[in-house]
Design a protein around this motif. Structure first.
Motif, PDB file in Angstrom:
ATOM      1  N   ILE A   1       0.834  -1.209   0.000  1.00  0.00           N
ATOM      2  CA  ILE A   1       0.000   0.000   0.000  1.00  0.00           C
ATOM      3  C   ILE A   1       0.868   1.258   0.000  1.00  0.00           C
ATOM      4  N   LEU A   2       1.873   1.273   0.879  1.00  0.00           N
ATOM      5  CA  LEU A   2       2.714   2.468   0.988  1.00  0.00           C
ATOM      6  C   LEU A   2       3.577   2.672  -0.256  1.00  0.00           C
ATOM      7  N   MET A   3       4.017   1.582  -0.870  1.00  0.00           N
ATOM      8  CA  MET A   3       4.773   1.721  -2.118  1.00  0.00           C
ATOM      9  C   MET A   3       3.876   2.273  -3.229  1.00  0.00           C
ATOM     10  N   ALA A   4       2.601   1.868  -3.214  1.00  0.00           N
ATOM     11  CA  ALA A   4       1.651   2.409  -4.193  1.00  0.00           C
ATOM     12  C   ALA A   4       1.459   3.907  -3.975  1.00  0.00           C
ATOM     13  N   VAL A   5       1.338   4.304  -2.707  1.00  0.00           N
ATOM     14  CA  VAL A   5       1.206   5.729  -2.390  1.00  0.00           C
ATOM     15  C   VAL A   5       2.464   6.479  -2.815  1.00  0.00           C
ATOM     16  N   SER A   6       3.619   5.864  -2.551  1.00  0.00           N
ATOM     17  CA  SER A   6       4.888   6.480  -2.938  1.00  0.00           C
ATOM     18  C   SER A   6       4.970   6.661  -4.449  1.00  0.00           C
ATOM     19  N   GLY A   7       4.557   5.623  -5.184  1.00  0.00           N
ATOM     20  CA  GLY A   7       4.570   5.720  -6.640  1.00  0.00           C
ATOM     21  C   GLY A   7       3.647   6.814  -7.150  1.00  0.00           C
ATOM     22  N   TRP A   8       2.458   6.892  -6.547  1.00  0.00           N
ATOM     23  CA  TRP A   8       1.516   7.949  -6.942  1.00  0.00           C
ATOM     24  C   TRP A   8       2.094   9.331  -6.644  1.00  0.00           C
ATOM     25  N   TRP A   9       2.710   9.477  -5.468  1.00  0.00           N
ATOM     26  CA  TRP A   9       3.296  10.765  -5.081  1.00  0.00           C
ATOM     27  C   TRP A   9       4.422  11.151  -6.049  1.00  0.00           C
ATOM     28  N   GLY A  10       5.266  10.189  -6.370  1.00  0.00           N
ATOM     29  CA  GLY A  10       6.362  10.472  -7.293  1.00  0.00           C
ATOM     30  C   GLY A  10       5.867  10.802  -8.688  1.00  0.00           C
ATOM     31  N   TYR A  11       4.851  10.060  -9.154  1.00  0.00           N
ATOM     32  CA  TYR A  11       4.320  10.291 -10.500  1.00  0.00           C
ATOM     33  C   TYR A  11       3.642  11.656 -10.595  1.00  0.00           C
ATOM     34  N   SER A  12       2.931  12.035  -9.522  1.00  0.00           N
ATOM     35  CA  SER A  12       2.215  13.315  -9.537  1.00  0.00           C
ATOM     36  C   SER A  12       3.164  14.502  -9.494  1.00  0.00           C
ATOM     37  N   HIS A  13       4.402  14.271  -9.066  1.00  0.00           N
ATOM     38  CA  HIS A  13       5.359  15.375  -8.975  1.00  0.00           C
ATOM     39  C   HIS A  13       6.461  15.316 -10.034  1.00  0.00           C
ATOM     40  N   GLY A  14       6.550  14.193 -10.749  1.00  0.00           N
ATOM     41  CA  GLY A  14       7.637  14.117 -11.729  1.00  0.00           C
ATOM     42  C   GLY A  14       7.420  13.120 -12.836  1.00  0.00           C
ATOM     43  N   GLY A  15       6.181  12.703 -13.035  1.00  0.00           N
ATOM     44  CA  GLY A  15       5.906  11.761 -14.107  1.00  0.00           C
ATOM     45  C   GLY A  15       6.520  10.392 -13.845  1.00  0.00           C
ATOM     46  N   MET A  16       6.793   9.663 -14.910  1.00  0.00           N
ATOM     47  CA  MET A  16       7.337   8.313 -14.771  1.00  0.00           C
ATOM     48  C   MET A  16       8.717   8.297 -14.107  1.00  0.00           C
ATOM     49  N   PRO A  17       9.634   9.212 -14.461  1.00  0.00           N
ATOM     50  CA  PRO A  17      10.917   9.233 -13.740  1.00  0.00           C
ATOM     51  C   PRO A  17      10.730   9.488 -12.240  1.00  0.00           C
ATOM     52  N   GLY A  18       9.784  10.362 -11.904  1.00  0.00           N
ATOM     53  CA  GLY A  18       9.507  10.630 -10.499  1.00  0.00           C
ATOM     54  C   GLY A  18       8.964   9.407  -9.785  1.00  0.00           C
TER      55      GLY A  18
ATOM     56  N   LEU B   1       9.843   5.205  -5.784  1.00  0.00           N
ATOM     57  CA  LEU B   1       9.808   3.800  -5.366  1.00  0.00           C
ATOM     58  C   LEU B   1      11.184   3.334  -4.894  1.00  0.00           C
ATOM     59  N   TRP B   2      12.209   3.733  -5.621  1.00  0.00           N
ATOM     60  CA  TRP B   2      13.569   3.324  -5.265  1.00  0.00           C
ATOM     61  C   TRP B   2      13.976   3.884  -3.897  1.00  0.00           C
ATOM     62  N   ILE B   3      13.759   5.181  -3.702  1.00  0.00           N
ATOM     63  CA  ILE B   3      14.166   5.816  -2.443  1.00  0.00           C
ATOM     64  C   ILE B   3      13.344   5.278  -1.273  1.00  0.00           C
ATOM     65  N   THR B   4      12.062   5.056  -1.495  1.00  0.00           N
ATOM     66  CA  THR B   4      11.218   4.499  -0.433  1.00  0.00           C
ATOM     67  C   THR B   4      11.727   3.128  -0.003  1.00  0.00           C
ATOM     68  N   GLY B   5      12.084   2.300  -0.981  1.00  0.00           N
ATOM     69  CA  GLY B   5      12.629   0.982  -0.665  1.00  0.00           C
ATOM     70  C   GLY B   5      13.943   1.066   0.087  1.00  0.00           C
ATOM     71  N   VAL B   6      14.817   1.964  -0.350  1.00  0.00           N
ATOM     72  CA  VAL B   6      16.113   2.139   0.318  1.00  0.00           C
ATOM     73  C   VAL B   6      15.919   2.587   1.763  1.00  0.00           C
ATOM     74  N   LEU B   7      15.008   3.521   1.976  1.00  0.00           N
ATOM     75  CA  LEU B   7      14.752   4.016   3.332  1.00  0.00           C
ATOM     76  C   LEU B   7      14.175   2.915   4.225  1.00  0.00           C
TER      77      LEU B   7
END
Length: 360
Positions: free
Chosen positions: A13-30, A35-41
């Protein structure tokens, strides 16, 4: 794996939220970056807090199922939203005089400014956390009920000489040294924070002791043939007393001492407060599940020195936090030092088992 099912669900669930947050602020690269940074953290939080899980398990194994579930539900909400989101916001709010809503706006719109305010108050939080964690370690080291001594005769001698009063005295000395190292303009606040850390530890222990003294002896009542209480509220009060509110508070303060160090370290990776919260939340969830896993599997009984290694890791972390008032100590060193103690304690436990198996 059943102990980690909820953790995996929350991670999804949280990775999905993270992906949505990243996409809404930077598109596919975001999205990919988020997702990468969330996993690392998440991985970083687990690696930094494994010793926390072991110490949690050493307390939690004496609790009943009610309190263990409370630890995984209410406790995780406090850990994620309280310690890893609200606590840093409160620190910045107190430091700047702004309201929490304004601080949240600062964190999401000008994260660099928020990060600077947070790191500027690192010394005070480090003094609080360092003092609390040092008392956790010293009181374990001086525990007169401890039968096994990981470091042999040296630890046994220290154990025989140590008392709770000596632990407080040593911690006060460590805080004084911390104050002497710190900047002149922060001496008072660092001293106050260290004293608060000591006071919180003593206060939580006092509450725990008070509840234990006031706890009804259920076993004696049963032996005397006393009728069990039929009042649901009465049963709940007994459950609370047995489970220990003091113990619950102790674990939450312990988690707070660990969590802020992780929050500061996370800002070295990203300044996006939402991604930081999501990543650390994933890690915190796995740490909680790991705690319950250790309890249910009896791991602390099987690996007898694991609890020792975790407490020594906490002792090192306490010294690192106190030293960080003046010196910058890399997060990787903090994490590896804890992992090293855990691994060595596991190795010592295996040797202990083999030695006793051969003697049997």
């Amino acid at each position: 794996m059943r102990h980690f099912r909820i953790s995996f669900l929350v991670t999804f669930i949280l990775m999905a939220v993270s992906g949505w947050w990243g996409y809404s602020h930077g598109g596919m690269p975001g999205l990919i970056n988020a997702l990468w940074i969330t996993g690392v953290l998440g991985v970083m939080e687990v690696s930094l807090s494994f010793d926390n899980a072991v110490v949690n398990a050493s307390v939690l194994r004496h609790w009943n199922e009610f309190w263990q579930k409370l630890f995984l539900t209410v406790g995780i909400l406090v850990a994620v939203f309280g310690m890893r989101l609200l606590f840093p916001l409160v620190i910045v709010s107190v430091a700047t005089g702004l309201g929490l809503v304004d601080v949240w706006t600062m964190a999401t719109t000008t994260p660099d400014v928020y990060a600077k305010h947070l790191t500027d108050n690192h010394a005070q939080v480090a003094a609080f956390g360092g003092a609390f964690l040092l008392l956790v370690f010293l009181n374990f080291l001086f525990d007169d009920e401890k039968e096994l001594h990981w470091l042999g005769w040296a630890e046994e001698k220290v154990n025989a000489l140590g008392t709770e009063s000596l632990a407080v005295l040593i911690t006060m000395g460590a805080v004084a040294a911390c104050v002497a190292m710190g900047p002149v303009e922060e001496k008072y606040s660092v001293l106050a924070s260290g004293i608060v850390g000591i006071a919180v530890y003593i206060g939580v222990n006092w509450i725990s002791g008070l509840l234990e003294e006031g706890e009804p002896d259920l076993q004696d009542d049963e032996e005397e043939g006393a009728a069990p209480a039929k009042n649901g509220n009465g049963d709940l009060v007994k459950t609370v007393a047995r489970g220990s509110i003091g113990g619950f508070l102790y674990l939450e303060v312990l988690d707070a001492s660990f969590s802020f160090d992780g929050v500061i370290g996370a800002f070295a990776i990203t300044n996006d407060v939402v991604i930081i919260m999501l990543g650390l939340a994933i890690g915190a969830m796995f740490v909680r599940s790991m705690t319950v896993f250790l309890v249910h599997k009896g791991t602390l009984d099987e690996f007898v020195y694991l609890e020792h290694g975790a407490h020594y890791a906490i002792g090192i972390l306490a010294l690192i936090m106190l030293a960080s008032v003046k010196y910058h100590i890399p997060e990787w060193f903090t994490g590896l030092s804890g992992v090293a103690f855990i691994l060595v304690s596991l190795w010592s436990s295996l040797r202990y088992r083999k030695r006793h198996a051969a003697q049997a």
